[in-house]
Write a protein that holds these residues in place. Structure first.
Motif, PDB file in Angstrom:
ATOM      1  N   CYS A 296     -56.363  39.892  20.512  1.00  0.00           N
ATOM      2  CA  CYS A 296     -56.968  40.211  21.804  1.00  0.00           C
ATOM      3  C   CYS A 296     -57.379  41.695  22.072  1.00  0.00           C
ATOM      4  CB  CYS A 296     -56.152  39.668  23.035  1.00  0.00           C
ATOM      5  SG  CYS A 296     -54.290  40.105  22.932  1.00  0.00           S
TER       6      CYS A 296
ATOM      7  N   CYS B 107     -54.274  37.913  27.924  1.00  0.00           N
ATOM      8  CA  CYS B 107     -54.444  37.102  26.810  1.00  0.00           C
ATOM      9  C   CYS B 107     -53.779  35.810  26.882  1.00  0.00           C
ATOM     10  CB  CYS B 107     -54.145  37.915  25.691  1.00  0.00           C
ATOM     11  SG  CYS B 107     -54.242  36.902  24.165  1.00  0.00           S
TER      12      CYS B 107
ATOM     13  N   CYS C 253     -48.076  37.108  23.627  1.00  0.00           N
ATOM     14  CA  CYS C 253     -49.377  36.518  23.407  1.00  0.00           C
ATOM     15  C   CYS C 253     -49.788  36.316  21.733  1.00  0.00           C
ATOM     16  CB  CYS C 253     -50.685  37.133  23.900  1.00  0.00           C
ATOM     17  SG  CYS C 253     -51.184  38.438  23.334  1.00  0.00           S
TER      18      CYS C 253
ATOM     19  N   CYS D  61     -53.036  34.714  21.175  1.00  0.00           N
ATOM     20  CA  CYS D  61     -53.903  35.140  20.137  1.00  0.00           C
ATOM     21  C   CYS D  61     -53.588  34.958  19.003  1.00  0.00           C
ATOM     22  CB  CYS D  61     -54.674  36.275  20.458  1.00  0.00           C
ATOM     23  SG  CYS D  61     -53.431  37.649  20.512  1.00  0.00           S
TER      24      CYS D  61
ATOM     25  N   CYS E  87     -51.354  45.041  22.225  1.00  0.00           N
ATOM     26  CA  CYS E  87     -50.370  43.904  22.038  1.00  0.00           C
ATOM     27  C   CYS E  87     -49.697  43.899  20.922  1.00  0.00           C
ATOM     28  CB  CYS E  87     -51.349  42.531  22.475  1.00  0.00           C
ATOM     29  SG  CYS E  87     -51.543  42.140  24.213  1.00  0.00           S
TER      30      CYS E  87
HETATM   31 ZN   LIG Z   1     -53.144  38.665  22.788  1.00  0.00          ZN
END
Ligand SMILES: [Zn+2]
Ligand SMILES: [Zn+2]
Length: 154
Positions: free
Chosen positions: A103, A147, A121, A150, A107
């Motif tokens: 994303c 997010c 995420c 992902c 992250c």
């Molecule tokens: Zn993410």
């Protein structure tokens, strides 16, 4: 009088005019989101998430044009990244196995609010469920960019 073009204001490569309307739409959305975030029409984090998500979509658009659809030339692709229409660092990650759906760069950075590791995420749903031992998973959106997960296996 026609403007004298220096090498800096060189005309964009062929094909740019075809994708320009879409890029403009992204920019308009981005402006709206930035105004909203400034005026705090949306919540503070939600406002920032929206900006992240639009930037993501814009980079994704360029990535897919070049790598998936072969719709633009390498010259145009490089021009787009150089002119900051897309995030070259993020796109570079998408080319790596396991990062295809990443994303945002935040992250995967080792920073305090990620507990010194990658963001929740990035953890595949199946693993989250394992950890939660059958109880309902609490995670819905991460704090960095909103997010919803992902990991490539999701
Ligand atoms: Zn993410
Ligand atoms: Zn995240």
């Amino acid at each position: 009088m026609p403007k004298i073009k220096s090498s800096r204001s060189r005309a964009p490569p062929d094909g740019f005019s075809k994708i320009e309307p879409t890029l403009k739409k992204f920019d308009e959305k981005l402006k709206d989101a930035q105004t909203k975030a400034l005026n705090k029409t949306a919540g503070k984090t939600e406002g920032l998430w929206e900006i992240f998500q639009i930037n993501h979509a814009k980079s994704r658009y360029i990535y897919e044009l070049y790598y998936k659809k072969n719709a633009i030339s390498k010259e145009l692709y490089n021009y787009l990244l150089k002119s900051r229409y897309g995030d070259g660092n993020l796109i570079a990650k998408w080319k790596k196995q396991g990062y295809e759906n990443l994303c945002c760069l935040k992250c995967i950075q080792t920073i305090e609010n990620n507990n010194g590791g990658t963001c929740i995420c990035r953890v595949p749903r199946s693993k989250l469920e394992e950890k939660a031992e059958g109880s309902k998973i609490k995670f819905s959106q991460c704090v960095n960019c909103g997010c919803r997960g992902c990991a490539s296996t999701d």
